[in-house]
Design a protein around this motif. Structure first.
Motif, PDB file in Angstrom:
ATOM      1  N   PHE A  26      84.229  30.744  32.071  1.00 11.11           N
ATOM      2  CA  PHE A  26      83.414  30.813  30.854  1.00 11.11           C
ATOM      3  C   PHE A  26      81.961  31.130  31.191  1.00 11.11           C
ATOM      4  O   PHE A  26      81.314  31.921  30.517  1.00 11.11           O
ATOM      5  CB  PHE A  26      83.492  29.511  30.058  1.00 11.11           C
ATOM      6  CG  PHE A  26      84.752  29.327  29.283  1.00 11.11           C
ATOM      7  CD1 PHE A  26      85.208  30.303  28.412  1.00 11.11           C
ATOM      8  CD2 PHE A  26      85.490  28.152  29.393  1.00 11.11           C
ATOM      9  CE1 PHE A  26      86.372  30.128  27.680  1.00 11.11           C
ATOM     10  CE2 PHE A  26      86.652  27.967  28.665  1.00 11.11           C
ATOM     11  CZ  PHE A  26      87.095  28.965  27.812  1.00 11.11           C
ATOM     12  N   SER A  27      81.454  30.517  32.244  1.00 12.94           N
ATOM     13  CA  SER A  27      80.075  30.754  32.654  1.00 12.94           C
ATOM     14  C   SER A  27      79.872  32.204  33.088  1.00 12.94           C
ATOM     15  O   SER A  27      78.884  32.842  32.710  1.00 12.94           O
ATOM     16  CB  SER A  27      79.707  29.794  33.786  1.00 12.94           C
ATOM     17  OG  SER A  27      78.394  29.991  34.195  1.00 12.94           O
ATOM     18  N   GLU A  28      80.801  32.720  33.873  1.00 10.29           N
ATOM     19  CA  GLU A  28      80.718  34.120  34.316  1.00 10.29           C
ATOM     20  C   GLU A  28      80.801  35.089  33.143  1.00 10.29           C
ATOM     21  O   GLU A  28      80.228  36.179  33.191  1.00 10.29           O
ATOM     22  CB  GLU A  28      81.827  34.427  35.322  1.00 10.29           C
ATOM     23  CG  GLU A  28      81.615  33.790  36.676  1.00 10.29           C
ATOM     24  CD  GLU A  28      80.388  34.310  37.394  1.00 10.29           C
ATOM     25  OE1 GLU A  28      80.116  35.522  37.324  1.00 10.29           O
ATOM     26  OE2 GLU A  28      79.682  33.499  38.023  1.00 10.29           O
ATOM     27  N   ALA A  29      81.491  34.685  32.071  1.00 12.79           N
ATOM     28  CA  ALA A  29      81.610  35.526  30.880  1.00 12.79           C
ATOM     29  C   ALA A  29      80.368  35.440  29.986  1.00 12.79           C
ATOM     30  O   ALA A  29      80.311  36.090  28.943  1.00 12.79           O
ATOM     31  CB  ALA A  29      82.849  35.138  30.086  1.00 12.79           C
ATOM     32  N   GLY A  30      79.393  34.605  30.381  1.00 18.28           N
ATOM     33  CA  GLY A  30      78.137  34.540  29.647  1.00 18.28           C
ATOM     34  C   GLY A  30      77.987  33.365  28.703  1.00 18.28           C
ATOM     35  O   GLY A  30      76.993  33.274  27.978  1.00 18.28           O
ATOM     36  N   PHE A  31      78.948  32.458  28.705  1.00 19.20           N
ATOM     37  CA  PHE A  31      78.861  31.287  27.834  1.00 19.20           C
ATOM     38  C   PHE A  31      78.012  30.201  28.481  1.00 19.20           C
ATOM     39  O   PHE A  31      77.932  30.099  29.706  1.00 19.20           O
ATOM     40  CB  PHE A  31      80.263  30.732  27.547  1.00 19.20           C
ATOM     41  CG  PHE A  31      81.132  31.661  26.750  1.00 19.20           C
ATOM     42  CD1 PHE A  31      81.012  31.739  25.374  1.00 19.20           C
ATOM     43  CD2 PHE A  31      82.065  32.461  27.375  1.00 19.20           C
ATOM     44  CE1 PHE A  31      81.801  32.596  24.639  1.00 19.20           C
ATOM     45  CE2 PHE A  31      82.870  33.324  26.650  1.00 19.20           C
ATOM     46  CZ  PHE A  31      82.730  33.390  25.285  1.00 19.20           C
ATOM     47  N   ASP A  32      77.393  29.373  27.647  1.00 15.17           N
ATOM     48  CA  ASP A  32      76.634  28.208  28.091  1.00 15.17           C
ATOM     49  C   ASP A  32      77.629  27.053  28.186  1.00 15.17           C
ATOM     50  O   ASP A  32      78.120  26.568  27.172  1.00 15.17           O
ATOM     51  CB  ASP A  32      75.520  27.900  27.087  1.00 15.17           C
ATOM     52  CG  ASP A  32      74.735  26.663  27.445  1.00 15.17           C
ATOM     53  OD1 ASP A  32      74.741  26.250  28.620  1.00 15.17           O
ATOM     54  OD2 ASP A  32      74.100  26.099  26.534  1.00 15.17           O
ATOM     55  N   VAL A  33      77.952  26.612  29.407  1.00 10.26           N
ATOM     56  CA  VAL A  33      79.020  25.640  29.621  1.00 10.26           C
ATOM     57  C   VAL A  33      78.454  24.294  30.042  1.00 10.26           C
ATOM     58  O   VAL A  33      77.648  24.204  30.968  1.00 10.26           O
ATOM     59  CB  VAL A  33      80.017  26.136  30.687  1.00 10.26           C
ATOM     60  CG1 VAL A  33      81.126  25.123  30.908  1.00 10.26           C
ATOM     61  CG2 VAL A  33      80.588  27.495  30.301  1.00 10.26           C
ATOM     62  N   GLU A  34      78.907  23.262  29.361  1.00  8.61           N
ATOM     63  CA  GLU A  34      78.585  21.888  29.729  1.00  8.61           C
ATOM     64  C   GLU A  34      79.896  21.123  29.836  1.00  8.61           C
ATOM     65  O   GLU A  34      80.733  21.172  28.944  1.00  8.61           O
ATOM     66  CB  GLU A  34      77.674  21.238  28.686  1.00  8.61           C
ATOM     67  CG  GLU A  34      77.246  19.840  29.059  1.00  8.61           C
ATOM     68  CD  GLU A  34      76.175  19.302  28.133  1.00  8.61           C
ATOM     69  OE1 GLU A  34      75.243  18.681  28.616  1.00  8.61           O
ATOM     70  OE2 GLU A  34      76.290  19.526  26.907  1.00  8.61           O
TER      71      GLU A  34
END
Length: 79
Positions: A26-34
């Motif tokens: 998800f992070s690599e796809a540009g999402f802000d992940v927590e």
């Protein structure tokens, strides 16, 4: 503004390889992940710290039983 994704688990990151892969993807796809998880063991928490040190996403130990011997610390910074 990027889309925010929250991953919820009940234990250490080092015991969640699938969640690590999801957070990375998800992070690599540009999402802000927590990632909201928990720490119940000091040795495993240290493994988690090393494992997540260079990731593009954040891990927040919502329940942290490693802080003191009298019980759990609950983080109040969840929005």
């Amino acid at each position: 503004m990027s889309i925010r994704i929250v991953i919820l688990t009940g234990n250490h990151a080092c015991h969640n390889p699938r969640a690590i892969k999801e957070a990375d993807a998800f992070s690599e796809a540009g999402f802000d992940v927590e990632w909201l998880g928990g720490w119940t063991n000091s040795e495993l928490a240290e493994r988690d710290r090393k494992l997540i040190a260079n990731r593009r996403w954040r891990f927040v130990p919502v329940i942290d039983w490693t802080q003191n011997s009298s019980g759990a610390s609950f983080h109040k910074n969840i929005q």
